[in-house]
Design an enzyme around this catalytic site. Structure first.
Site, PDB file in Angstrom:
ATOM      1  N   GLU A 119     -73.212 100.606 -19.513  1.00 30.80           N
ATOM      2  CA  GLU A 119     -71.942 100.871 -19.361  1.00 30.80           C
ATOM      3  C   GLU A 119     -70.870 100.289 -20.111  1.00 30.80           C
ATOM      4  OE1 GLU A 119     -71.008 101.919 -15.418  1.00 30.80           O
ATOM      5  OE2 GLU A 119     -72.869 102.362 -14.597  1.00 30.80           O
ATOM      6  N   SER A 175     -73.522  93.421 -10.641  1.00 29.85           N
ATOM      7  CA  SER A 175     -73.201  94.179 -11.773  1.00 29.85           C
ATOM      8  C   SER A 175     -72.686  93.104 -12.649  1.00 29.85           C
ATOM      9  CB  SER A 175     -72.157  95.176 -11.419  1.00 29.85           C
ATOM     10  OG  SER A 175     -72.405  95.983 -10.303  1.00 29.85           O
ATOM     11  N   TYR A 208     -79.967 107.131  -1.068  1.00 29.91           N
ATOM     12  CA  TYR A 208     -78.646 107.928  -1.675  1.00 29.91           C
ATOM     13  C   TYR A 208     -78.380 109.028  -1.055  1.00 29.91           C
ATOM     14  CZ  TYR A 208     -80.242 111.493  -4.979  1.00 29.91           C
ATOM     15  OH  TYR A 208     -80.581 112.552  -5.557  1.00 29.91           O
ATOM     16  N   GLU A 235     -78.302  99.607 -16.489  1.00 34.59           N
ATOM     17  CA  GLU A 235     -77.513 100.822 -16.933  1.00 34.59           C
ATOM     18  C   GLU A 235     -76.520 100.170 -17.802  1.00 34.59           C
ATOM     19  OE1 GLU A 235     -75.932 102.950 -13.547  1.00 34.59           O
ATOM     20  OE2 GLU A 235     -77.995 104.164 -13.213  1.00 34.59           O
ATOM     21  N   TYR A 277     -69.409 108.507 -13.912  1.00 28.06           N
ATOM     22  CA  TYR A 277     -70.885 109.114 -14.059  1.00 28.06           C
ATOM     23  C   TYR A 277     -70.624 110.092 -15.307  1.00 28.06           C
ATOM     24  CZ  TYR A 277     -75.293 111.565 -12.398  1.00 28.06           C
ATOM     25  OH  TYR A 277     -76.344 112.242 -12.584  1.00 28.06           O
ATOM     26  N   HIS A 306     -76.819 111.360 -19.842  1.00 34.87           N
ATOM     27  CA  HIS A 306     -77.268 110.805 -18.741  1.00 34.87           C
ATOM     28  C   HIS A 306     -77.326 111.675 -17.635  1.00 34.87           C
ATOM     29  CE1 HIS A 306     -78.032 107.639 -15.982  1.00 34.87           C
ATOM     30  NE2 HIS A 306     -77.138 107.991 -15.379  1.00 34.87           N
ATOM     31  N   ASP A 343     -74.709  98.074 -15.056  1.00 36.37           N
ATOM     32  CA  ASP A 343     -74.789  98.169 -13.647  1.00 36.37           C
ATOM     33  C   ASP A 343     -76.299  98.221 -13.357  1.00 36.37           C
ATOM     34  OD1 ASP A 343     -74.117  99.192 -11.284  1.00 36.37           O
ATOM     35  OD2 ASP A 343     -73.885 101.367 -11.933  1.00 36.37           O
ATOM     36  N   ARG A 366     -84.461 116.921 -10.531  1.00 38.43           N
ATOM     37  CA  ARG A 366     -84.022 118.143  -9.959  1.00 38.43           C
ATOM     38  C   ARG A 366     -84.890 119.327 -10.812  1.00 38.43           C
ATOM     39  NH1 ARG A 366     -79.117 115.433  -9.137  1.00 38.43           N
ATOM     40  NH2 ARG A 366     -78.445 116.312 -10.981  1.00 38.43           N
ATOM     41  N   THR A 418     -73.709 105.134 -17.130  1.00 47.20           N
ATOM     42  CA  THR A 418     -74.618 104.792 -18.205  1.00 47.20           C
ATOM     43  C   THR A 418     -74.139 105.934 -19.287  1.00 47.20           C
ATOM     44  OG1 THR A 418     -76.250 104.905 -16.154  1.00 47.20           O
ATOM     45  CG2 THR A 418     -77.114 104.908 -18.823  1.00 47.20           C
TER      46      THR A 418
END
Lengths: 426, 426
Positions: free
Chosen positions: B210, B266, B253, B208, B137, B142, B242, B151, B358
């Site tokens: 990647e 994927s 999650y 995503e 990550y 990202h 992804d 958030r 990502t």
């Protein structure tokens, strides 16, 4: 097809200790290295290991459609791919071969010499090549304890917990059989009240008492497995110690979950006890506290009554049993876990392993981790030798055992025993 | 040992289109099914696929210590286990064989017939059997975008993000090569303002952008890999899509990370471009915004300048490029990721795959997911055919491409192209 291998009245001509985990009704599967340094698939009755590769070469499975080398392999994956009908035929046939009424092998000294081993003549290996390993979080007591400690006692369970058999992916490469020691991991930790992590050995190494089931090839990419078919794809179970480093976990796990706190090692018992052997020990599971979506609704008894215990043995000291729990406490059962795992079309293959998550019971002496048993270290757990433990110390051995018992038949898993070594030094 | 295969002045006797991703300086590795239904390991120059299994049988690699069947396999895992020195010898030798100055194979019509294929005569397979797959990550853009949306814009990055190359385990079994379509997944979703999840097709299917690197056997249980050795264990890279279901992800999650939102598929590009081939495209990475712990500190350039793009192609319509990004934007590089992954002793094996996470760039047209490009669906992304997309729709094909370019040499990855099919029906 009847599971004649489970006949509770059957006796064997192999000498078996009383109260063994491995009576003739068990017939688990494992992989071992023999005294001749040959790797083979085998089973176990009492304290005798049986070389199934040799037995097959000698013609004892001639009436079952099996490839010649199916047992002469370093993993059970291909045998597991053969499917439930074949597993059942083989277990039934093994029960016949070792039945007191059958003296074909018993009276053939030469064959016995090739096929039978004492336990100190073999070395148990990992029974499967694990493709993917998933860990669930299916004990309501464990999830409640963790939520109470780290979040809010009044809202200990997260909103999704009663709707989803919560799970996440783990690391296959660090799954090891009983007996292989593990080094205390190092990593990043945040000391309370600071905002800069430090590097060093984990100070909060913990076990998690779990069981794991092993699957066969179940579905293709895109295809869900209906819940009422899920058990057809479960080969068997092992004891599972999901080693955890709580300080590393606390600092790393938001937002993507535990990573280095878990992937340094997970230990399993080496004999896979088949779901067929556990058939007599089915029990009803806990009543759902909230209505579950149709794809998670099941009929019949899908839980299993398996007594579990954890012992800590400091170096050169006696072990202390620190927890007694039971697999039947799981809120979400294996069928629900597998139906959930595949509802989005995720493919499940032979040799995949799915851990239950820590199996805590309702009482404080049935909690499945030191985190819960010592309540974050606030209540050290006394040991027989006079010491105590908040977490696991260097050179401690953690031992997990499990067995079912009913009507005079005991089916057990043996043990998973793992020593924690000090930090690795080059 | 010099990487003579990278000589920018070398020309090949194989006809190659101008601007190909696969000049003689690339020499990637893949696995394909030939016109004769044989599976083999191969490479590619221009639009010609080369059967390395056949080339080896014909004696073209006789001076390199290789087992006879090293290329006659359905995965590159064993070849990758042979290690960096062998990979380099083989790439250098392939460059020699196809150099304009060398007419040994060129003039042997019979050999050419056995060894060379047009692309429509072959079918690309997964290049490795993936043991474990980890997803990082590591793009600060990202992580900041996601933190801002879900958030707090003022504290978009979580406290651990600048200290840890955050990563988590993914599912190996659903990694598929370019060209295999994927069904829209179903699962649990919580509608805003309700407290009971519903079941149904994901409405927020996303890609995503990647890249993923593939490792060789790197360490034993317990042993960390020092950061300055990490690149020795990296075989090469692929493009990695992804696939993600944002509504399923949001509900499932917390606290253990994404699970069913990711493990339905994927997709990867089928040719592994070696780290050796990328050598000329090294660049300095971003300056750390906070001091990093010693085990994550590195010397030299560990980032790579790889141009990336994503296109969406609705059924029977032209594609639209919706994002242009670059691998060099990664805040944490591959060496840091591998050093972190193993600092606790977690073993890494041949064929393991590690996704970057990502790869978003700093500008809105360089974001690596629809979540960011459409900003949670608030700003639909216009398509050439007049429509627009918030997320991916049934029968859309998502195509990712990547290449490096410098001094007139272009090294590319080809593409990973995947069609999203409607929900699976039995």
């Amino acid at each position: 097809m009847p599971i004649t291998a489970n006949n509770p009245n059957r006796k064997t001509w192999i000498k078996t200790p009383t109260n063994t985990d491995f009576p003739i009704q068990n017939i688990p599967f494992g992989v071992f290295l023999t005294r001749d340094d040959v790797i083979t698939i085998g089973t176990r009755i009492g304290d005798t290991a049986i070389d199934l590769g040799a037995l097959h070469q000698l013609g004892y499975f001639d009436e079952i459609p099996l490839t010649d080398d199916i047992f002469l392999q370093d993993s059970l994956n291909d045998f597991i791919s053969d499917g439930k009908k074949t597993w059942r035929l083989v277990r039934n046939r093994i029960a016949e071969i070792f039945d007191t009424e059958n003296d074909t092998l018993k009276t053939n000294k030469e064959h016995c010499k090739i096929v039978l081993f004492t336990l100190d003549e073999i070395e148990m290996q990992l029974p499967v090549t694990v493709g993917d390993y998933t860990d669930f979080y299916s004990s309501i007591e464990h999830a409640t304890n963790v939520g109470t400690m780290f979040r809010d006692p009044d809202n200990a369970l997260l909103p999704n917990w009663l709707h989803i058999p919560v799970g996440y992916h783990g690391r296959s490469s660090s799954i090891i059989p009983s007996g292989i020691p593990v080094h205390r991991p190092q990593g990043q930790k945040l000391i309370n009240g600071t905002d800069k992590p430090i590097f060093g050995p984990s100070r909060l190494v913990d076990f998690e008492l779990e069981m794991a089931f092993i699957t066969t090839d179940a579905n293709h990419l895109g295809e869900p497995i209906p819940i009422d078919e899920a058990e057809d794809y479960i080969f068997g179970l092992v004891l599972f110690n999901d080693w955890s480093a709580r300080d590393i976990q606390k600092w790393e796990y938001v937002p993507l979950g535990p990573f280095l706190a878990k992937n340094f090692a997970s230990s399993i018992s080496p004999w896979i006890v088949t779901l067929d052997a556990l058939e007599p020990y089915r029990v009803a599971g806990p009543k759902p506290l909230k209505e579950q979506l149709p794809y998670l609704q099941y009929k019949g008894d899908k839980s299993f009554d398996i007594n579990l215990e954890v012992a800590i043995q400091p170096e050169k000291a006696k072990e202390t049993i620190v927890s007694k729990s039971n697999f039947k406490h799981m809120y979400w059962n294996m069928s629900q876990q597998l139906a959930h795992h595949t509802i989005n079309g995720c493919p499940v293959n032979s040799g995949d392993m799915m851990g239950s998550g820590t199996i805590s019971g309702p009482t404080p002496d049935s909690y499945g981790s030191m985190l819960e048993l010592s309540w974050r270290g606030e209540k050290p757990v006394p040991l027989k030798d006079g010491g105590s433990r908040k977490f696991i110390e260097d050179n401690d051995t953690v031992i997990m055992r499990g067995h079912c018992e009913k009507g005079g038949v005991r089916i057990g898993f043996g043990e998973v025993s793992t020593k924690l070594l000090p930090v690795f030094k080059k």
